[in-house]
Design an enzyme around this catalytic site. Sequence first.
Site, PDB file in Angstrom:
ATOM      1  N   GLU A 293       0.816  -1.226   0.000  1.00 38.68           N
ATOM      2  CA  GLU A 293       0.000   0.000   0.000  1.00 38.68           C
ATOM      3  C   GLU A 293       0.848   1.272   0.000  1.00 38.68           C
ATOM      4  O   GLU A 293       0.629   2.175   0.804  1.00 38.68           O
ATOM      5  CB  GLU A 293      -0.976  -0.042   1.189  1.00 38.68           C
ATOM      6  CG  GLU A 293      -1.865  -1.271   1.147  1.00 38.68           C
ATOM      7  CD  GLU A 293      -2.750  -1.473   2.370  1.00 38.68           C
ATOM      8  OE1 GLU A 293      -2.742  -0.610   3.270  1.00 38.68           O
ATOM      9  OE2 GLU A 293      -3.463  -2.496   2.422  1.00 38.68           O
TER      10      GLU A 293
ATOM     11  N   ASN B  30       2.397  -4.843  -3.350  1.00 40.56           N
ATOM     12  CA  ASN B  30       0.992  -5.221  -3.112  1.00 40.56           C
ATOM     13  C   ASN B  30       0.170  -3.971  -2.805  1.00 40.56           C
ATOM     14  O   ASN B  30       0.628  -3.083  -2.092  1.00 40.56           O
ATOM     15  CB  ASN B  30       0.966  -6.167  -1.891  1.00 40.56           C
ATOM     16  CG  ASN B  30      -0.343  -6.874  -1.675  1.00 40.56           C
ATOM     17  OD1 ASN B  30      -0.912  -7.442  -2.617  1.00 40.56           O
ATOM     18  ND2 ASN B  30      -0.843  -6.863  -0.442  1.00 40.56           N
TER      19      ASN B  30
ATOM     20  N   HIS C  60     -10.195  -6.352  -2.371  1.00 43.71           N
ATOM     21  CA  HIS C  60     -11.260  -6.249  -1.370  1.00 43.71           C
ATOM     22  C   HIS C  60     -12.439  -5.597  -2.094  1.00 43.71           C
ATOM     23  O   HIS C  60     -12.467  -4.375  -2.272  1.00 43.71           O
ATOM     24  CB  HIS C  60     -10.808  -5.405  -0.175  1.00 43.71           C
ATOM     25  CG  HIS C  60      -9.735  -6.073   0.629  1.00 43.71           C
ATOM     26  ND1 HIS C  60      -9.972  -7.233   1.342  1.00 43.71           N
ATOM     27  CD2 HIS C  60      -8.431  -5.775   0.817  1.00 43.71           C
ATOM     28  CE1 HIS C  60      -8.849  -7.611   1.950  1.00 43.71           C
ATOM     29  NE2 HIS C  60      -7.905  -6.752   1.642  1.00 43.71           N
TER      30      HIS C  60
ATOM     31  N   GLU D 174      -5.803 -10.774  -1.597  1.00 44.99           N
ATOM     32  CA  GLU D 174      -6.640 -10.630  -0.386  1.00 44.99           C
ATOM     33  C   GLU D 174      -8.120 -10.638  -0.744  1.00 44.99           C
ATOM     34  O   GLU D 174      -8.910  -9.852  -0.212  1.00 44.99           O
ATOM     35  CB  GLU D 174      -6.280  -9.316   0.349  1.00 44.99           C
ATOM     36  CG  GLU D 174      -4.812  -9.201   0.703  1.00 44.99           C
ATOM     37  CD  GLU D 174      -4.452  -7.967   1.510  1.00 44.99           C
ATOM     38  OE1 GLU D 174      -5.348  -7.304   2.060  1.00 44.99           O
ATOM     39  OE2 GLU D 174      -3.248  -7.661   1.589  1.00 44.99           O
TER      40      GLU D 174
ATOM     41  N   ASP E 205     -11.869 -10.716  -1.137  1.00 39.74           N
ATOM     42  CA  ASP E 205     -13.172 -10.912  -0.501  1.00 39.74           C
ATOM     43  C   ASP E 205     -14.167 -10.016  -1.216  1.00 39.74           C
ATOM     44  O   ASP E 205     -13.781  -9.033  -1.855  1.00 39.74           O
ATOM     45  CB  ASP E 205     -13.173 -10.705   1.031  1.00 39.74           C
ATOM     46  CG  ASP E 205     -12.517  -9.433   1.517  1.00 39.74           C
ATOM     47  OD1 ASP E 205     -12.452  -8.444   0.757  1.00 39.74           O
ATOM     48  OD2 ASP E 205     -12.076  -9.414   2.682  1.00 39.74           O
TER      49      ASP E 205
HETATM   50  O1  9MR Z   1      -7.366  -8.664   8.173  1.00 43.94           O
HETATM   51  C1  9MR Z   1      -6.514  -7.806   8.893  1.00 43.94           C
HETATM   52  C2  9MR Z   1      -7.186  -7.384  10.189  1.00 43.94           C
HETATM   53  O2  9MR Z   1      -7.316  -8.485  11.063  1.00 43.94           O
HETATM   54  C3  9MR Z   1      -6.374  -6.275  10.859  1.00 43.94           C
HETATM   55  O3  9MR Z   1      -7.093  -5.800  11.986  1.00 43.94           O
HETATM   56  C4  9MR Z   1      -6.135  -5.163   9.863  1.00 43.94           C
HETATM   57  C5  9MR Z   1      -5.340  -4.052  10.481  1.00 43.94           C
HETATM   58  O4  9MR Z   1      -4.889  -3.139   9.545  1.00 43.94           O
HETATM   59  O5  9MR Z   1      -5.448  -5.672   8.737  1.00 43.94           O
HETATM   60  C6  9MR Z   1      -6.211  -6.597   8.031  1.00 43.94           C
HETATM   61  O6  9MR Z   1      -5.528  -7.003   6.870  1.00 43.94           O
HETATM   62  C7  9MR Z   1      -5.232  -5.984   5.909  1.00 43.94           C
HETATM   63  C8  9MR Z   1      -4.000  -6.419   5.162  1.00 43.94           C
HETATM   64  O7  9MR Z   1      -2.959  -6.687   6.055  1.00 43.94           O
HETATM   65  C9  9MR Z   1      -3.570  -5.365   4.158  1.00 43.94           C
HETATM   66  N1  9MR Z   1      -4.648  -5.024   3.279  1.00 43.94           N
HETATM   67  C10 9MR Z   1      -5.919  -4.698   3.892  1.00 43.94           C
HETATM   68  C11 9MR Z   1      -6.336  -5.819   4.854  1.00 43.94           C
HETATM   69  C12 9MR Z   1      -7.702  -5.529   5.443  1.00 43.94           C
HETATM   70  O8  9MR Z   1      -7.655  -4.370   6.218  1.00 43.94           O
END
Ligand code: 9MR
Length: 331
Positions: A145, A186, A222, A249, A251
């Site tokens: 990001e 990513n 997402h 990732e 969903d």
């Molecule tokens: O799924 C992850 C969640 O459990 C955490 O609380 C969150 C914190 O930032 O991160 C989520 O995973 C993220 C991933 O690492 C990077 N891309 C976005 C994902 C969803 O927020």
Amino acid sequence: MKLLTLLLTLATTSLVHGCLDQKMKAHKRVYIGAATDPNTFNDTLVAQHLKTEFGCVTPENSMKWESTEPSRNTFTFSDSDKLVQFASSNKKLIRGHTLVWHSQLPQWVHDITDKAVLTEVIINHIKKVAGRYRGKVYAWDVVNEVLSEDGTLRPSVFSTVLGESFIDLAFRTAHAVDPHAKLYINDYNLDGPGPKIDAMIALIKRLQRRGVPVHGVGTQCHLILGQVGAVPAQLQRLGGLNVDVAITELDIRIPKPLTPELWRQQQEDFHTVFKGCLKVERCVGITAWGVSDKYSWVDTYFPTFDSPLLFDDYMNRKPAYDGAYAALSDF
Ligand code: 9MR
């Protein structure tokens, strides 16, 4: 809520059972994966699906900076070691996530203002984390990001102190530490045309011109129900960059309240995305951001949405699963 899910399951019973990962490999691709960590694979039903349906795991949180190096040069690997152990005893690939990210980053890193210190800190972090799992990680999300929505470099301690060169530093260090791992950049919101994906493509080309060892681009995906139509064309664009492409990732969240019709729409949407990957030769894998709706970040972050994954709260296959399966069954 749970009762509603049960009724939905009864109304939309899945017709197929199989192994998504094997189907993907039959297309000469590398894996279908899922995000997990000890908190979810300790649920035996989740573990069962991981073992039978998926070929790759991504640590949802356990390899992030705040988990692995909460204070400078003090490392904690308890959960990430468990994840790696789970993967190796079940012969699953691992996508390491993530080495350099502005989020889930401890305050002591945010506070650094000196170039030499930050450089040393990044190198040390990558050496210790990627070094611990050298040879065990199929691919690393080296940077995560790094772009803003308008396509500029996202403001962060990394970009503020070091400019774009922090990306080169992270990739070169990761490559030196684990030369066989595939190294990915990513990001999210690369799902439709616009300045962000344009900037990602331009950035990858700049990295390539500078000889930076970038081997893959991860598009998180997402997604929101009914808004996936532009994904295949973006995958095509990313697939033309001479790097691997992965959906990292996936969903597809559904606005509440759930209905059987919305689950059917989700089936179509998963089909579209899976098919989009298969149409791109360099698209090597697809990772769902979790196994079951019971454990998804969507519940916390988007309370007006629900049910984003392939398996429901009771670990039953959803129509979404059938959509993915059907796409993989089509040669
Ligand atoms: O799924 C992850 C969640 O459990 C955490 O609380 C969150 C914190 O930032 O991160 C989520 O995973 C993220 C991933 O690492 C990077 N891309 C976005 C994902 C969803 O927020």
